[in-house]
Scaffold this motif. Structure first.
Motif, PDB file in Angstrom:
ATOM      1  N   THR A  55       8.543  27.276  -6.211  1.00  0.00           N
ATOM      2  CA  THR A  55       9.574  26.415  -5.603  1.00  0.00           C
ATOM      3  C   THR A  55      10.841  27.240  -5.393  1.00  0.00           C
ATOM      4  N   LYS A  56      11.951  26.843  -6.038  1.00  0.00           N
ATOM      5  CA  LYS A  56      13.243  27.476  -5.772  1.00  0.00           C
ATOM      6  C   LYS A  56      13.426  28.815  -6.466  1.00  0.00           C
ATOM      7  N   GLY A  57      12.668  29.051  -7.501  1.00  0.00           N
ATOM      8  CA  GLY A  57      12.826  30.300  -8.256  1.00  0.00           C
ATOM      9  C   GLY A  57      12.482  30.083  -9.709  1.00  0.00           C
ATOM     10  N   ILE A  58      12.045  31.157 -10.376  1.00  0.00           N
ATOM     11  CA  ILE A  58      11.552  31.027 -11.747  1.00  0.00           C
ATOM     12  C   ILE A  58      12.672  30.689 -12.727  1.00  0.00           C
ATOM     13  N   HIS A  59      12.257  30.071 -13.823  1.00  0.00           N
ATOM     14  CA  HIS A  59      13.184  29.744 -14.898  1.00  0.00           C
ATOM     15  C   HIS A  59      13.249  30.893 -15.902  1.00  0.00           C
ATOM     16  N   ASN A  60      13.823  30.638 -17.047  1.00  0.00           N
ATOM     17  CA  ASN A  60      14.155  31.680 -18.013  1.00  0.00           C
ATOM     18  C   ASN A  60      12.916  32.323 -18.642  1.00  0.00           C
ATOM     19  N   VAL A  61      12.671  33.578 -18.328  1.00  0.00           N
ATOM     20  CA  VAL A  61      11.529  34.292 -18.906  1.00  0.00           C
ATOM     21  C   VAL A  61      11.882  34.934 -20.252  1.00  0.00           C
ATOM     22  N   LEU A  62      13.161  35.109 -20.518  1.00  0.00           N
ATOM     23  CA  LEU A  62      13.581  35.807 -21.739  1.00  0.00           C
ATOM     24  C   LEU A  62      13.256  35.009 -22.989  1.00  0.00           C
ATOM     25  N   GLU A  63      13.233  33.679 -22.868  1.00  0.00           N
ATOM     26  CA  GLU A  63      12.936  32.846 -24.034  1.00  0.00           C
ATOM     27  C   GLU A  63      11.544  33.119 -24.584  1.00  0.00           C
ATOM     28  N   ALA A  64      10.625  33.520 -23.712  1.00  0.00           N
ATOM     29  CA  ALA A  64       9.277  33.886 -24.157  1.00  0.00           C
ATOM     30  C   ALA A  64       9.219  35.351 -24.583  1.00  0.00           C
ATOM     31  N   ILE A  65       9.838  36.216 -23.799  1.00  0.00           N
ATOM     32  CA  ILE A  65       9.786  37.659 -24.057  1.00  0.00           C
ATOM     33  C   ILE A  65      10.375  38.000 -25.425  1.00  0.00           C
ATOM     34  N   VAL A  66      11.404  37.267 -25.858  1.00  0.00           N
ATOM     35  CA  VAL A  66      12.030  37.559 -27.149  1.00  0.00           C
ATOM     36  C   VAL A  66      11.040  37.388 -28.308  1.00  0.00           C
ATOM     37  N   PHE A  67       9.998  36.593 -28.088  1.00  0.00           N
ATOM     38  CA  PHE A  67       8.950  36.432 -29.101  1.00  0.00           C
ATOM     39  C   PHE A  67       7.734  37.320 -28.816  1.00  0.00           C
ATOM     40  N   LYS A  68       7.922  38.305 -27.932  1.00  0.00           N
ATOM     41  CA  LYS A  68       6.867  39.258 -27.561  1.00  0.00           C
ATOM     42  C   LYS A  68       5.673  38.564 -26.913  1.00  0.00           C
ATOM     43  N   VAL A  69       5.960  37.473 -26.188  1.00  0.00           N
ATOM     44  CA  VAL A  69       4.914  36.727 -25.490  1.00  0.00           C
ATOM     45  C   VAL A  69       4.886  37.161 -24.036  1.00  0.00           C
ATOM     46  N   PRO A  70       3.764  37.696 -23.533  1.00  0.00           N
ATOM     47  CA  PRO A  70       3.674  38.075 -22.119  1.00  0.00           C
ATOM     48  C   PRO A  70       3.727  36.848 -21.221  1.00  0.00           C
TER      49      PRO A  70
END
Length: 392
Positions: free
Chosen positions: A315-330
């Motif tokens: 849609t308009k653009g992705i949401h926050n990916v850092l919230e997952a990355i901080v837990f080392k989640v791909p």
């Protein structure tokens, strides 16, 4: 150009009123502002040293939350007044220990801007990202009130930067704190000199949030001994891919946190999932799909995931990916990611896979299952809050 801008604002107001007859979000936008002036005058009367922070919505608040905490520690006698443009920000705000007042921002008319500033009399104003409301900007600067913009990103294809009126207004701002060097290069070519590069405050927020997250026994029980995929801030197009995958791979567990909560019943019917608000330790295993039917819980859930599918990429653009990355989640995202600096960097690091359809999603899950994420990315990008707080 000022005339055109004010005409656009008037048209926008008319469209909000019209849309409120059919749309609950527009209706709440109006309802929330119904007693604004009375509440504003009553709650801020005789209050001094008010510092005004403004965010469009809840995501922008999360971006600036650590900055507000740091400001509160540095200036203990100052009162923080927070405003939101969107109901999704105002209605889901709960951190009353951080701020002293929270309101909706009135529509950006000349009259409203003048009245608002006259009532609260702020000593500083901090706007987050792209909240370029020019009647407010004009009135703030007319009163010689320091005005700061934080976590701003400019791009070469940004239409407004082609307008001299827009550029001239931005050059009057006290200081603009940019996220990246690319933004600095762009506005340098337009002869800006009121900026510095400080990075993205979201890195500070997600890092500090991750340290404080407590165990959620209900989620832990749901996820135990399972491969877990979280759909974070999903839209319908994201969910259509997930639905196909859930049917094909029922042995996995799925947590879905939709971006909007207005289609939860359909999502539950399609997935045969259980709503988090109705889940208990006794019934949590009755479905392999858990639907998060509240706002604000999502950042605490990624620690339980093996893979995160972050919504908005169709849609308009992705949401926050850092919230997952901080837990080392791909992470898996859709194709509309180009406005996200961190997503583009993480794609190069192969921590994120971009998919265009269901079949690519299946392949991405298999690939990311073997991905190991380093802590270094978050750590090296922290520090924006400290840079900003030292300057304001």
């Amino acid at each position: 150009m000022n005339l055109i801008y004010n005409i656009i604002i008037t048209i926008y107001q008319f469209l909000i009123v019209l849309n409120a007859m059919f749309n609950s979000k527009s209706k709440e936008w109006l309802r929330g502002r119904k007693n604004l002036w009375t509440d504003l005058e009553l709650k801020t009367k005789n209050k001094k040293n008010i510092v005004w922070f403004h965010c469009a919505s809840y995501g922008e608040y999360e971006q600036v939350k650590e900055l507000m905490k740091a400001y509160k520690l540095k200036y203990k006698s100052h009162k923080i007044l927070l405003t939101f443009f969107s109901p999704s920000g105002y209605l889901n705000f709960k951190d009353l220990n951080i701020v002293d007042f929270v309101f909706y921002i009135p529509l950006d008319t000349k009259h409203n801007a003048h009245k608002f500033i006259e009532i609260i009399k702020p000593i500083k104003v901090i706007f987050v990202k792209y909240e370029f409301w020019f009647n407010f900007i004009s009135k703030i600067l007319k009163y010689n009130i320091p005005l700061y913009f934080v976590s701003v990103v400019f791009r070469y294809d940004m239409f407004l930067l082609k307008l001299s009126w827009f550029r001239n207004n931005l050059k009057k701002i006290t200081h603009i704190f940019l996220q990246d060097e690319n933004s600095a290069d762009i506005i340098s070519k337009h002869e800006f000199n009121n900026f510095s590069i400080c990075g993205d405050t979201r890195f500070d927020t997600v890092f500090n949030n991750a340290k404080k997250i407590k165990e959620n026994n209900l989620i832990k029980k749901f996820c135990e001994n399972s491969f877990v995929i979280i759909g974070g801030s999903t839209w319908r197009k994201d969910e259509e891919i997930l639905l196909k995958y859930i049917k094909k791979f029922p042995e996995k567990k799925y947590i879905i946190a939709p971006h909007e909560l207005n289609s939860l019943n359909k999502l539950q019917k399609d997935t045969h999932g259980i709503m988090f608000s109705k889940a208990t330790l006794e019934n949590i295993h009755k479905s392999n799909v858990l639907i998060i039917d509240s706002i604000g819980l999502l950042p605490t859930l990624y620690k339980y995931a093996n893979i995160a599918f972050i919504g908005g990429g169709f849609t308009k653009g992705i949401h926050n990916v850092l919230e997952a990355i901080v837990f080392k989640v791909p992470v898996i995202i859709g194709p509309n990611h180009h406005k996200s600096n961190e997503a583009n960097e993480l794609i190069e690091l192969e921590y994120i896979e971009v998919v265009n359809n269901y079949y690519e999603f299946v392949t991405a899950v298999k690939k990311l299952n073997f991905t190991k994420i380093s802590e270094d990315y978050i750590k090296k990008n922290r520090g924006a809050v400290k840079k900003i707080i030292n300057a304001i």
